[in-house]
Design a protein around this motif. Structure first.
Motif, PDB file in Angstrom:
ATOM      1  N   PRO A  67      35.179  32.317  40.290  1.00 28.13           N
ATOM      2  CA  PRO A  67      35.921  32.381  41.117  1.00 28.13           C
ATOM      3  C   PRO A  67      35.258  33.304  41.766  1.00 28.13           C
ATOM      4  O   PRO A  67      34.335  33.879  41.688  1.00 28.13           O
ATOM      5  CB  PRO A  67      37.102  33.524  39.829  1.00 28.13           C
TER       6      PRO A  67
ATOM      7  N   THR B 116      35.391  35.573  45.191  1.00 23.70           N
ATOM      8  CA  THR B 116      35.926  37.507  45.038  1.00 23.70           C
ATOM      9  C   THR B 116      37.601  37.272  45.610  1.00 23.70           C
ATOM     10  O   THR B 116      38.358  38.054  45.818  1.00 23.70           O
ATOM     11  CB  THR B 116      34.793  37.834  45.450  1.00 23.70           C
TER      12      THR B 116
ATOM     13  N   ILE C 266      39.827  35.130  45.732  1.00 18.36           N
ATOM     14  CA  ILE C 266      41.259  34.469  45.174  1.00 18.36           C
ATOM     15  C   ILE C 266      42.431  35.266  45.791  1.00 18.36           C
ATOM     16  O   ILE C 266      42.482  36.114  44.487  1.00 18.36           O
ATOM     17  CB  ILE C 266      40.807  34.063  43.724  1.00 18.36           C
TER      18      ILE C 266
ATOM     19  N   SER D 248      46.653  34.793  44.753  1.00 19.20           N
ATOM     20  CA  SER D 248      47.284  34.000  43.777  1.00 19.20           C
ATOM     21  C   SER D 248      48.858  34.603  44.499  1.00 19.20           C
ATOM     22  O   SER D 248      49.008  35.046  44.959  1.00 19.20           O
ATOM     23  CB  SER D 248      47.700  34.744  42.522  1.00 19.20           C
TER      24      SER D 248
ATOM     25  N   TRP E 231      52.613  31.428  37.777  1.00 21.57           N
ATOM     26  CA  TRP E 231      51.746  30.329  37.317  1.00 21.57           C
ATOM     27  C   TRP E 231      52.143  29.431  36.671  1.00 21.57           C
ATOM     28  O   TRP E 231      51.384  28.080  36.950  1.00 21.57           O
ATOM     29  CB  TRP E 231      50.670  31.677  37.444  1.00 21.57           C
TER      30      TRP E 231
ATOM     31  N   GLU F  16      38.775  44.234  37.095  1.00 25.16           N
ATOM     32  CA  GLU F  16      39.267  42.617  38.105  1.00 25.16           C
ATOM     33  C   GLU F  16      39.452  41.761  37.294  1.00 25.16           C
ATOM     34  O   GLU F  16      38.431  41.899  36.944  1.00 25.16           O
ATOM     35  CB  GLU F  16      38.772  42.318  39.053  1.00 25.16           C
ATOM     36  N   TYR F  17      40.768  41.406  36.868  1.00 25.06           N
ATOM     37  CA  TYR F  17      40.522  40.406  35.764  1.00 25.06           C
ATOM     38  C   TYR F  17      41.120  39.033  36.044  1.00 25.06           C
ATOM     39  O   TYR F  17      42.654  38.737  37.055  1.00 25.06           O
ATOM     40  CB  TYR F  17      41.668  40.464  34.673  1.00 25.06           C
ATOM     41  N   VAL F  18      41.270  38.053  36.521  1.00 23.55           N
ATOM     42  CA  VAL F  18      41.139  36.099  35.961  1.00 23.55           C
ATOM     43  C   VAL F  18      40.895  35.401  35.109  1.00 23.55           C
ATOM     44  O   VAL F  18      40.569  35.236  34.859  1.00 23.55           O
ATOM     45  CB  VAL F  18      39.855  35.819  37.350  1.00 23.55           C
TER      46      VAL F  18
ATOM     47  N   THR G 227      41.560  32.236  33.653  1.00 23.19           N
ATOM     48  CA  THR G 227      41.543  30.943  34.309  1.00 23.19           C
ATOM     49  C   THR G 227      42.325  29.692  33.221  1.00 23.19           C
ATOM     50  O   THR G 227      42.624  29.764  32.036  1.00 23.19           O
ATOM     51  CB  THR G 227      39.930  30.518  33.903  1.00 23.19           C
TER      52      THR G 227
ATOM     53  N   PHE H 184      42.614  29.356  39.166  1.00 22.32           N
ATOM     54  CA  PHE H 184      42.156  31.024  38.922  1.00 22.32           C
ATOM     55  C   PHE H 184      44.577  31.534  38.661  1.00 22.32           C
ATOM     56  O   PHE H 184      44.588  30.902  40.664  1.00 22.32           O
ATOM     57  CB  PHE H 184      41.447  31.589  39.122  1.00 22.32           C
TER      58      PHE H 184
ATOM     59  N   ARG I  92      44.719  35.841  39.297  1.00 25.21           N
ATOM     60  CA  ARG I  92      44.067  37.093  39.505  1.00 25.21           C
ATOM     61  C   ARG I  92      45.544  37.441  39.215  1.00 25.21           C
ATOM     62  O   ARG I  92      46.527  38.236  39.666  1.00 25.21           O
ATOM     63  CB  ARG I  92      44.492  37.458  40.770  1.00 25.21           C
TER      64      ARG I  92
END
Length: 157
Positions: free
Chosen positions: A31, A33, A35, A37, A45, A72-74, A76, A101, A103
């Motif tokens: 992804p 940086t 992104i 949501s 989501w 930081e976590y995303v 998928t 994605f 976030r």
């Protein structure tokens, strides 16, 4: 038989070779940086996807992945199908929802360790799999749903 380390071919596909058996797997681009949501929770989501997004063809496996960076976590989501041709298995990403994605908000993971975050994420995904949204969604047509970072099977037909 020895295992040859994975390598990429001219099409930037990851290839694993053992003897005369090849696996060619499509890759999901990491992804960006920036992104953002529109969803505040993982459940929001997923409910959105179940309501407004669906694959154009049957999907055999859904993978929940996790991109990680410093604090930081995303998450998928991709849908993949495997095709056998000669001695090759080709694993193709054939579904990427509009919002592939998600976030994870800082408030969700706070000061959790990676292990604690994965446990919380697993629990939330498993809770979602018990909802009416899941039961009446495209997900139910798959053979398997996996949390890739741990390899844990979340659901199997």
């Amino acid at each position: 038989m020895s295992l040859i380390p994975p390598h990429k071919n001219d099409l930037n596909e990851l290839i694993f070779v053992q003897g005369s058996f090849n696996v060619i797997e499509d890759e999901l681009e990491p992804p960006l940086t920036d992104i953002e949501s529109k969803f505040s929770t993982i459940e929001e989501w997923l409910v959105y996807m179940c309501t407004y997004d669906k694959p154009e063809k049957p999907i055999g496996k859904y993978n929940f992945g996790l991109f990680e960076s410093l604090n930081e976590y995303v998450v998928t989501l991709t849908g993949v199908n495997t095709y056998e041709e000669n001695n090759n298995s080709r694993i193709c990403i054939e579904f990427q929802p509009e919002y592939t994605f998600f976030r994870i908000p800082t408030s969700y993971c706070g000061s959790l360790s990676r292990e604690q975050l994965l446990k919380k994420l697993t629990n939330d995904l498993q809770n979602f799999l018990m909802t009416k949204y899941f039961r009446f969604s495209f997900f139910i047509q798959a053979n398997i749903i996996v949390l890739e970072p741990t390899g844990q099977i979340l659901w199997r037909k």
